[in-house]
Design a protein around this motif. Structure first.
Motif, PDB file in Angstrom:
ATOM      1  N   VAL A  64       0.852  -1.192   0.000  1.00 48.52           N
ATOM      2  CA  VAL A  64       0.000   0.000   0.000  1.00 48.52           C
ATOM      3  C   VAL A  64       0.889   1.244   0.000  1.00 48.52           C
ATOM      4  CG1 VAL A  64      -1.881   1.197   1.155  1.00 48.52           C
ATOM      5  CG2 VAL A  64      -1.722  -1.311   1.300  1.00 48.52           C
ATOM      6  N   ARG A  85       1.848   5.105   0.167  1.00 47.58           N
ATOM      7  CA  ARG A  85       1.321   6.335   0.732  1.00 47.58           C
ATOM      8  C   ARG A  85       2.122   7.543   0.260  1.00 47.58           C
ATOM      9  NH1 ARG A  85       0.512   3.291   6.295  1.00 47.58           N
ATOM     10  NH2 ARG A  85      -1.613   2.549   5.984  1.00 47.58           N
ATOM     11  N   THR A 114      -4.466   3.429  -4.155  1.00 41.28           N
ATOM     12  CA  THR A 114      -5.678   4.182  -3.816  1.00 41.28           C
ATOM     13  C   THR A 114      -5.389   5.440  -3.002  1.00 41.28           C
ATOM     14  OG1 THR A 114      -5.968   2.687  -1.921  1.00 41.28           O
ATOM     15  CG2 THR A 114      -7.200   2.170  -3.917  1.00 41.28           C
ATOM     16  N   GLN A 115      -4.296   5.431  -2.222  1.00 41.45           N
ATOM     17  CA  GLN A 115      -4.007   6.579  -1.364  1.00 41.45           C
ATOM     18  C   GLN A 115      -3.189   7.664  -2.060  1.00 41.45           C
ATOM     19  OE1 GLN A 115      -2.934   5.807   2.702  1.00 41.45           O
ATOM     20  NE2 GLN A 115      -3.795   3.755   2.672  1.00 41.45           N
ATOM     21  N   ILE A 116      -2.741   7.401  -3.286  1.00 41.00           N
ATOM     22  CA  ILE A 116      -1.957   8.423  -4.000  1.00 41.00           C
ATOM     23  C   ILE A 116      -2.583   8.741  -5.358  1.00 41.00           C
ATOM     24  CG2 ILE A 116       0.194   7.814  -2.830  1.00 41.00           C
ATOM     25  CD1 ILE A 116       1.046   6.386  -5.422  1.00 41.00           C
ATOM     26  N   GLU A 117      -3.870   8.414  -5.521  1.00 41.47           N
ATOM     27  CA  GLU A 117      -4.526   8.663  -6.804  1.00 41.47           C
ATOM     28  C   GLU A 117      -4.468  10.130  -7.208  1.00 41.47           C
ATOM     29  OE1 GLU A 117      -8.460   7.135  -6.470  1.00 41.47           O
ATOM     30  OE2 GLU A 117      -7.874   5.079  -6.943  1.00 41.47           O
ATOM     31  N   ASP A 175      -2.190  12.344  -6.193  1.00 39.50           N
ATOM     32  CA  ASP A 175      -0.832  12.892  -6.092  1.00 39.50           C
ATOM     33  C   ASP A 175      -0.306  13.197  -7.499  1.00 39.50           C
ATOM     34  OD1 ASP A 175       1.813  13.512  -5.636  1.00 39.50           O
ATOM     35  OD2 ASP A 175       2.173  11.846  -4.260  1.00 39.50           O
ATOM     36  N   PRO A 194       2.137  -1.773   4.518  1.00 40.79           N
ATOM     37  CA  PRO A 194       2.138  -0.332   4.287  1.00 40.79           C
ATOM     38  C   PRO A 194       3.543   0.151   3.979  1.00 40.79           C
ATOM     39  CG  PRO A 194       0.965  -0.880   6.310  1.00 40.79           C
ATOM     40  CD  PRO A 194       1.702  -2.115   5.865  1.00 40.79           C
ATOM     41  N   GLU A 249       5.237   4.827   5.630  1.00 37.22           N
ATOM     42  CA  GLU A 249       4.439   5.462   6.656  1.00 37.22           C
ATOM     43  C   GLU A 249       5.243   6.573   7.316  1.00 37.22           C
ATOM     44  OE1 GLU A 249       3.694   2.124   9.182  1.00 37.22           O
ATOM     45  OE2 GLU A 249       1.643   1.942   8.472  1.00 37.22           O
TER      46      GLU A 249
END
Length: 247
Positions: free
Chosen positions: A26, A28, A60-63, A65, A118, A121
């Motif tokens: 994942v 970030r 999904t968390q950097i779409e 960016d 992850p 982080e």
């Protein structure tokens, strides 16, 4: 049901659905220098933490960016730590296009059983003490009551792990806390995965391929002492050494 092509007694192949274990990485951040530093800090001293495991890169968390992401560099980086990226999940249209250019699949669905790792982080705030305390489990316990086959992996994040049936060769169990195996332990067992040096491994039949506590590991290339080989035993960390003791 498959039908044989004309002129053949039987089909040469079949198509069947399959469920494969995946590591979910994942992301970030799109900053690969930062990611490289994080991976080195977490896995640099445990070269056998992964074993050519197939991996899905979760975006999904950097779409949103706007920072460009070099997938060729990212794939090379993950392969260095013995992960084999096969595709991406989520991300922008540009991400999907760039990932496809280096041969990564667009994985629209990922099983909830995938193990999440992850990446990058934010580092925890250091405690105001002369020596940093090891990461500890939350007190929650995960229980697995089925045998684990080669290629399967279970991670008890922030918890102890209890396995009630055999962990076969090629399977891997990971816990941030202690590991208890009330059956033969033949695969890989990694306790204190986030640095808890007080974690221990307990099992009723020690035949492990690899054992590790807080990054200190021992593989089956070094034979187990006869007093613990195939017997009830515990593994604990004393200083920088693993101690294996009969129970």
């Amino acid at each position: 049901m498959s039908a044989a092509p004309a002129g053949h007694a039987r089909a040469c192949f079949d198509f069947k659905s399959a469920s494969l274990p995946l590591i979910s990485v994942v992301l970030r951040t799109s900053n690969l220098a930062e990611l490289s530093q994080e991976l080195q800090a977490r896995f640099g001293e445990t070269p056998n933490f992964f074993d050519e495991d197939p991996a899905a890169i979760v975006l999904t968390q950097i779409e949103q960016d706007p920072t460009p992401l070099s997938f060729s560099v990212l794939v090379t980086l993950l392969k260095h730590y013995k992960l084999r990226p096969i595709g991406i999940h989520g991300g922008s249209a540009a991400h999907r296009e760039q990932a496809a250019a280096v041969g990564l699949l667009d994985l629209r669905e990922i099983s909830s059983g995938a193990v999440a790792v992850p990446a990058a982080e934010a580092p925890p705030t250091p405690a105001p003490a002369p020596v940093a305390a090891p990461a500890a489990a939350t007190g929650v316990t995960m229980v697995v009551d089925r045998p684990l086959r080669s290629g399967q992996q279970v991670y008890a994040r922030g918890a102890d792990l209890i396995v009630l049936q055999a962990v076969n060769f090629g399977a891997e169990i990971i816990a941030d806390g202690n590991i208890h195996v009330y059956a033969p332990l033949r695969g890989r067992a990694i306790a204190g995965a986030r640095g808890n040096t007080e974690a221990r491994i307990f099992c009723t039949c020690l035949e492990a391929q690899l054992i590790s506590i807080a990054g200190i590991y021992r593989t089956s290339e070094v034979a187990l002492p006869p007093e613990v080989q195939g017997k009830t035993a515990q593994v604990r960390l004393v200083g920088e050494s693993l101690v294996l003791e009969p129970l």
